[in-house]
Motif scaffolding. Structure first.
Motif, PDB file in Angstrom:
ATOM      1  N   GLY A  95      52.864  26.722  39.142  1.00 49.85           N
ATOM      2  CA  GLY A  95      53.856  26.075  40.110  1.00 49.85           C
ATOM      3  C   GLY A  95      53.545  24.812  40.706  1.00 49.85           C
ATOM      4  O   GLY A  95      54.338  23.941  40.984  1.00 49.85           O
ATOM      5  N   ASP A  96      52.032  24.457  40.640  1.00 48.79           N
ATOM      6  CA  ASP A  96      51.739  23.249  41.062  1.00 48.79           C
ATOM      7  C   ASP A  96      51.645  22.319  40.201  1.00 48.79           C
ATOM      8  O   ASP A  96      51.182  21.025  40.407  1.00 48.79           O
ATOM      9  N   GLY A  97      52.294  22.580  39.032  1.00 39.64           N
ATOM     10  CA  GLY A  97      52.574  21.632  37.937  1.00 39.64           C
ATOM     11  C   GLY A  97      51.155  21.167  37.062  1.00 39.64           C
ATOM     12  O   GLY A  97      51.334  20.264  36.168  1.00 39.64           O
ATOM     13  N   ARG A  98      50.161  22.005  37.032  1.00 36.07           N
ATOM     14  CA  ARG A  98      49.147  21.872  36.356  1.00 36.07           C
ATOM     15  C   ARG A  98      49.624  22.385  34.775  1.00 36.07           C
ATOM     16  O   ARG A  98      50.138  23.307  34.711  1.00 36.07           O
ATOM     17  N   SER A  99      48.849  21.521  33.938  1.00 34.20           N
ATOM     18  CA  SER A  99      49.064  22.126  32.428  1.00 34.20           C
ATOM     19  C   SER A  99      47.936  22.189  31.846  1.00 34.20           C
ATOM     20  O   SER A  99      46.831  21.758  32.294  1.00 34.20           O
ATOM     21  N   GLY A 100      47.848  22.657  30.518  1.00 32.73           N
ATOM     22  CA  GLY A 100      46.873  22.733  29.680  1.00 32.73           C
ATOM     23  C   GLY A 100      46.392  24.112  29.321  1.00 32.73           C
ATOM     24  O   GLY A 100      46.712  24.933  30.156  1.00 32.73           O
ATOM     25  N   GLY A 101      45.096  24.289  28.656  1.00 34.81           N
ATOM     26  CA  GLY A 101      44.770  25.621  28.556  1.00 34.81           C
ATOM     27  C   GLY A 101      43.698  26.255  29.745  1.00 34.81           C
ATOM     28  O   GLY A 101      43.578  27.236  29.656  1.00 34.81           O
ATOM     29  N   ASP A 102      43.575  25.278  30.346  1.00 37.34           N
ATOM     30  CA  ASP A 102      42.713  25.762  31.815  1.00 37.34           C
ATOM     31  C   ASP A 102      43.577  26.358  32.914  1.00 37.34           C
ATOM     32  O   ASP A 102      42.966  26.894  33.830  1.00 37.34           O
ATOM     33  N   GLN A 103      44.777  26.635  32.551  1.00 34.82           N
ATOM     34  CA  GLN A 103      45.544  27.315  33.746  1.00 34.82           C
ATOM     35  C   GLN A 103      45.026  28.729  33.989  1.00 34.82           C
ATOM     36  O   GLN A 103      45.189  28.856  34.967  1.00 34.82           O
ATOM     37  N   LEU A 104      44.746  29.495  32.764  1.00 35.27           N
ATOM     38  CA  LEU A 104      44.202  30.848  33.041  1.00 35.27           C
ATOM     39  C   LEU A 104      42.989  30.908  33.581  1.00 35.27           C
ATOM     40  O   LEU A 104      42.708  31.448  34.922  1.00 35.27           O
ATOM     41  N   ILE A 105      42.222  30.029  33.362  1.00 32.77           N
ATOM     42  CA  ILE A 105      40.869  30.122  33.953  1.00 32.77           C
ATOM     43  C   ILE A 105      40.637  29.535  35.429  1.00 32.77           C
ATOM     44  O   ILE A 105      40.190  30.301  36.318  1.00 32.77           O
ATOM     45  N   GLU A 106      41.484  28.675  35.894  1.00 37.89           N
ATOM     46  CA  GLU A 106      41.682  28.213  37.263  1.00 37.89           C
ATOM     47  C   GLU A 106      42.329  29.225  38.096  1.00 37.89           C
ATOM     48  O   GLU A 106      41.868  29.557  39.201  1.00 37.89           O
ATOM     49  N   GLY A 107      43.215  29.669  37.645  1.00 39.52           N
ATOM     50  CA  GLY A 107      43.987  30.857  38.112  1.00 39.52           C
ATOM     51  C   GLY A 107      43.253  31.995  38.519  1.00 39.52           C
ATOM     52  O   GLY A 107      43.039  32.707  39.371  1.00 39.52           O
ATOM     53  N   VAL A 108      42.086  32.510  37.348  1.00 42.81           N
ATOM     54  CA  VAL A 108      41.281  33.572  37.707  1.00 42.81           C
ATOM     55  C   VAL A 108      40.193  33.186  38.607  1.00 42.81           C
ATOM     56  O   VAL A 108      39.873  34.083  39.461  1.00 42.81           O
ATOM     57  N   ALA A 109      39.699  31.974  38.516  1.00 41.23           N
ATOM     58  CA  ALA A 109      38.558  31.531  39.224  1.00 41.23           C
ATOM     59  C   ALA A 109      39.213  31.445  40.752  1.00 41.23           C
ATOM     60  O   ALA A 109      38.443  31.958  41.612  1.00 41.23           O
ATOM     61  N   ASN A 110      40.432  31.157  41.080  1.00 40.64           N
ATOM     62  CA  ASN A 110      40.858  31.225  42.364  1.00 40.64           C
ATOM     63  C   ASN A 110      41.096  32.626  43.020  1.00 40.64           C
ATOM     64  O   ASN A 110      40.938  32.702  44.008  1.00 40.64           O
ATOM     65  N   ALA A 111      41.550  33.472  42.065  1.00 39.95           N
ATOM     66  CA  ALA A 111      41.624  34.833  42.229  1.00 39.95           C
ATOM     67  C   ALA A 111      40.550  35.489  42.827  1.00 39.95           C
ATOM     68  O   ALA A 111      40.193  36.300  43.572  1.00 39.95           O
ATOM     69  N   LEU A 112      39.421  35.269  41.913  1.00 34.25           N
ATOM     70  CA  LEU A 112      37.980  35.687  42.162  1.00 34.25           C
ATOM     71  C   LEU A 112      37.609  35.186  43.684  1.00 34.25           C
ATOM     72  O   LEU A 112      36.813  36.041  44.305  1.00 34.25           O
ATOM     73  N   GLN A 113      37.779  33.999  44.050  1.00 35.83           N
ATOM     74  CA  GLN A 113      37.562  33.595  45.248  1.00 35.83           C
ATOM     75  C   GLN A 113      38.164  34.066  46.303  1.00 35.83           C
ATOM     76  O   GLN A 113      37.519  34.278  47.529  1.00 35.83           O
ATOM     77  N   ASP A 114      39.434  34.258  45.920  1.00 37.34           N
ATOM     78  CA  ASP A 114      40.380  34.907  47.174  1.00 37.34           C
ATOM     79  C   ASP A 114      39.868  36.545  47.228  1.00 37.34           C
ATOM     80  O   ASP A 114      39.892  36.948  48.431  1.00 37.34           O
ATOM     81  N   HIS A 115      39.521  37.244  46.127  1.00 42.58           N
ATOM     82  CA  HIS A 115      39.380  38.500  46.228  1.00 42.58           C
ATOM     83  C   HIS A 115      37.881  38.720  46.916  1.00 42.58           C
ATOM     84  O   HIS A 115      37.758  39.679  47.818  1.00 42.58           O
ATOM     85  N   ILE A 116      36.738  37.812  46.675  1.00 42.38           N
ATOM     86  CA  ILE A 116      35.499  38.188  47.429  1.00 42.38           C
ATOM     87  C   ILE A 116      35.745  37.590  49.078  1.00 42.38           C
ATOM     88  O   ILE A 116      34.947  38.324  49.975  1.00 42.38           O
ATOM     89  N   ALA A 117      36.605  36.821  49.349  1.00 43.07           N
ATOM     90  CA  ALA A 117      36.966  36.276  50.535  1.00 43.07           C
ATOM     91  C   ALA A 117      37.372  37.674  51.183  1.00 43.07           C
ATOM     92  O   ALA A 117      37.105  38.010  52.652  1.00 43.07           O
ATOM     93  N   ARG A 118      38.411  38.438  50.500  1.00 42.89           N
ATOM     94  CA  ARG A 118      38.860  39.606  51.398  1.00 42.89           C
ATOM     95  C   ARG A 118      37.989  40.780  51.502  1.00 42.89           C
ATOM     96  O   ARG A 118      37.788  41.408  52.427  1.00 42.89           O
TER      97      ARG A 118
END
Length: 184
Positions: free
Chosen positions: A99-122
């Protein structure tokens, strides 16, 4: 005598060990950080996140896929992740990256990394609340500060890549020798 507030935490053992390390001054920040990927892997395997990412990977690797196709794949994944908080976070964060308009093959990696960061914060907030109930405020603040320092020094992109590739994450080494105690 109590073993500490981490014993009665209602979490998986890997997270309990992480809080135990953050609570004890004998563990320096790098030693606390060694336990973070282990705790993530425990949740990653338990919540079948690998299967989720395997199902999304073909859609995201093909650069020619339309936004609509990716959205449909994410909606299907969202339905399949009910009751699996880390997996649901991954879907949400991958969708946000798109949704932020990023493209490329790193979308999954970036999404997973953000989820991990959110998960550990919770999980960190959940642990802090538990420590406040079971221990003193000073001890809780010290543990939370050490945990926060360890979280800030982590490379969530690297952890995400390791989890997604299926390579074995190193186990936090046990220190059981005489020379492996607290550094002087």
């Amino acid at each position: 005598m109590s073993d500490g507030p981490h014993r009665s935490l209602n979490m998986r053992d890997a997270w309990k060990k992480l809080f135990q390390r953050a609570d004890r001054n004998a563990y320096e920040i790098p030693k606390i950080q060694e336990q973070i990927p282990v705790a993530f892997k425990d949740d990653f395997v338990d919540q079948r996140c690998g299967a989720l990412l395997d199902s999304l990977s073909p859609v995201f690797k093909d650069q020619g896929q339309l936004f609509q196709t990716k959205q449909e794949a994410l909606e299907k994944a969202r339905r399949e992740t009910a009751g699996r908080p880390l997996a649901r976070l991954m879907v949400d964060h991958i969708e946000q990256v798109i949704g932020d308009g990023r493209s490329g093959g790193d979308q999954l990696i970036e999404g997973v990394a953000n989820a991990l960061q959110d998960h550990i914060a919770r999980i960190s907030y959940q642990g802090e609340e538990h420590y406040l109930r079971e221990s003193s405020e000073a001890r809780t603040n010290r543990m939370a500060e050490r945990m926060h320092s360890a979280m800030q020094g982590c490379s969530y992109d690297d952890i995400a890549k390791q989890l997604m590739s299926g390579t074995a994450l190193p186990r936090a080494p046990k220190q059981d020798g005489l020379d492996e105690g607290v550094p002087l």
